[in-house]
Design a protein around this motif. Structure first.
Motif, mmCIF file in Angstrom:
data_model
loop_
_atom_site.group_PDB
_atom_site.id
_atom_site.type_symbol
_atom_site.label_atom_id
_atom_site.label_comp_id
_atom_site.label_asym_id
_atom_site.label_seq_id
_atom_site.Cartn_x
_atom_site.Cartn_y
_atom_site.Cartn_z
ATOM 1 N N GLY A 11 -8.458 6.585 19.631
ATOM 2 C CA GLY A 11 -8.722 7.946 19.151
ATOM 3 C C GLY A 11 -9.541 8.782 20.126
ATOM 4 N N ALA A 16 -13.014 2.448 18.152
ATOM 5 C CA ALA A 16 -12.651 3.728 17.531
ATOM 6 C C ALA A 16 -13.829 4.340 16.773
ATOM 7 C CB ALA A 16 -11.458 3.542 16.595
ATOM 8 N N GLY A 71 -5.886 7.066 13.626
ATOM 9 C CA GLY A 71 -7.247 7.609 13.565
ATOM 10 C C GLY A 71 -7.609 8.158 12.195
ATOM 11 N N ARG A 130 -11.264 7.656 10.252
ATOM 12 C CA ARG A 130 -12.437 8.496 10.560
ATOM 13 C C ARG A 130 -12.565 9.628 9.535
ATOM 14 N NH1 ARG A 130 -13.134 13.382 12.979
ATOM 15 N NH2 ARG A 130 -10.907 13.489 13.396
#
Lengths: 281, 281
Positions: A68, A264, B68, B71
């Motif tokens: 990411g 990440a 991702g 997150r």
């Protein structure tokens, strides 16, 4: 030295471009592959470069697809360069173990047979690839370096051996003292021969203790990392840094392991840390 | 129906946990695997669930490692559930093509041999897995659904066929009109037999036109997607939505392709879109 870059892949992401190239490496005496992220234009000046060195068994693709990082690099205006972890191919020496041979270069120049003909990653990462990047992409000469595990060892080692080259260095779960742990001892014995002075030049603890470059250094380490006690031992580096007053920040992250999920989770912190030092006027 | 969950993997990330489970599925008549992201506690109430359905050749792992999404899910307090794309194993029927058989279920209940015994993904995703999640994890009954390509077809189709079940739906490069394109025609012919009324129940354009559930719908599509003209055709869905006044937002993203780099670039927008509808008091 001019080298022809062959574009293998290109993908738009986060307003920039992820590209993958193959080229013939003179240092390595074989073709090499790397990935690069080019952010969309953020200013009129060429963007700085952050290097990411990957760990055992990885290639240039693991960080490219799992970290990411490009989201943050796009925001900050940073180029990311992701080299492969070593020479590959049927003609390249290898070993049955995952921790020696292809995918396990340890970022050094091998002196011993059968490795010495292709395992020249120190020269490739330190000289050849930077010149290739500078010659083919619009980048500034400001750079930072980071890596994971074996690549964390690489990042710290390159930074400590090259004063003034990098603005900052960081690592995720690095092998900080390879001379003292099984992974490093196996690799150094094979690539460099029996324990000699040559080993020291690839050991971050020794380098820091013996006049290595001083620059801002950030290390993250998960406390649920299966390799922590036997192979990583960041407390060795911290003890040296403490003794010397070295600017190391070591963060122990509770519950995190050795995977890219760990990377990440903290890559944004690392890129902001590097940007803070790279982007000063 | 109680089912034993076998934990295969667990990783800490972004202050939450990524887990991977295997279980015996009664709908599918075989073992199935799924991944789930559990955010750290954000409030005293159980978090809502966002489903992600993956595309051809994928498993529960592609989105888990490449998007991702965790997150943003961690920040917003959303559980992500990532099912596999179909039944797997030596005893499960398959085909040489990447677009039929294992990894290519098209999220339907097959009626034809040799598929009907295991390819029951409509029941699995619509009923069995939600009950399993509700019975084993602390989640609210509010949920949204999204997916990519074949999984975008799945997300839209499940949402359109189940009024009131989802707060919102979104898709990346979905197959919106499978009855009219090669991928869908090949799969529907094999799984459902020659073109019949049964096909319509798995076609989002038909479902929207014929009384499908009305809910906020977001679709992103890259204009450099190699499958855009032949297989995806989002303009068909947009035309239907326009005719009906349906709440579809279709965004054409310049330069983006069909890869997970495209998904990663826009997943934050999708999760914030879902959160806006899921987290209302």
């Amino acid at each position: 030295m001019a080298s022809t870059l062959e574009l293998l892949e290109e993908h738009r992401l986060f307003g920039g471009w992820q590209q993958r190239y193959r080229h013939l490496s003179t240092s390595m005496n074989c073709t090499m592959t790397f990935s690069i992220f080019l952010p969309g234009p953020k200013s009129s000046t060429p963007p700085p470069v952050v290097w990411f060195l990957a760990g055992l068994t990885c290639s240039d693709e693991n960080f490219s697809v799992k970290s990411g990082a490009q989201r943050v690099a796009a925001e900050l205006g940073l180029v990311l360069v992701m080299p492969d972890t070593g020479p590959r191919g049927e003609h390249v020496a290898n070993d049955d173990g995952y921790d020696l041979g292809q995918g396990a270069s340890f970022y050094l120049n091998a002196s011993e047979a059968p490795w010495a003909s292709h395992f020249r990653m120190y020269d490739y990462i330190n000289s050849e690839l930077p010149a290739l990047i500078a010659g083919n992409f619009n980048v500034s000469d400001r750079q930072a370096i980071m890596g994971h595990s074996m690549g964390g060892h690489g990042a710290l080692m390159f930074a400590l051996r090259n004063p003034g080259k990098f603005s900052s260095v960081s690592a995720f779960a690095p092998i900080v003292n390879p001379m003292a742990v099984p992974w490093g001892q196996k690799a150094f014995s094979a690539y460099l021969g029996g324990e000699t002075d040559a080993w020291r030049q690839y050991d971050s603890c020794w380098l820091m203790q013996n006049g290595g470059a001083v620059l801002p250094m950030l290390v993250d380490q998960g406390d649920s990392d299966q390799f922590l006690a036997d192979q990583l031992r960041p407390e060795q580096l911290e003890a040296t840094a403490h003794e010397l007053g070295y600017p190391l920040t070591l963060r122990i992250q509770p519950g995190y392991d050795h995977s890219y999920f760990f990377i990440a989770s903290f890559i944004e912190d690392h890129l902001r840390f590097h940007a803070q030092h790279l982007l000063v006027p």
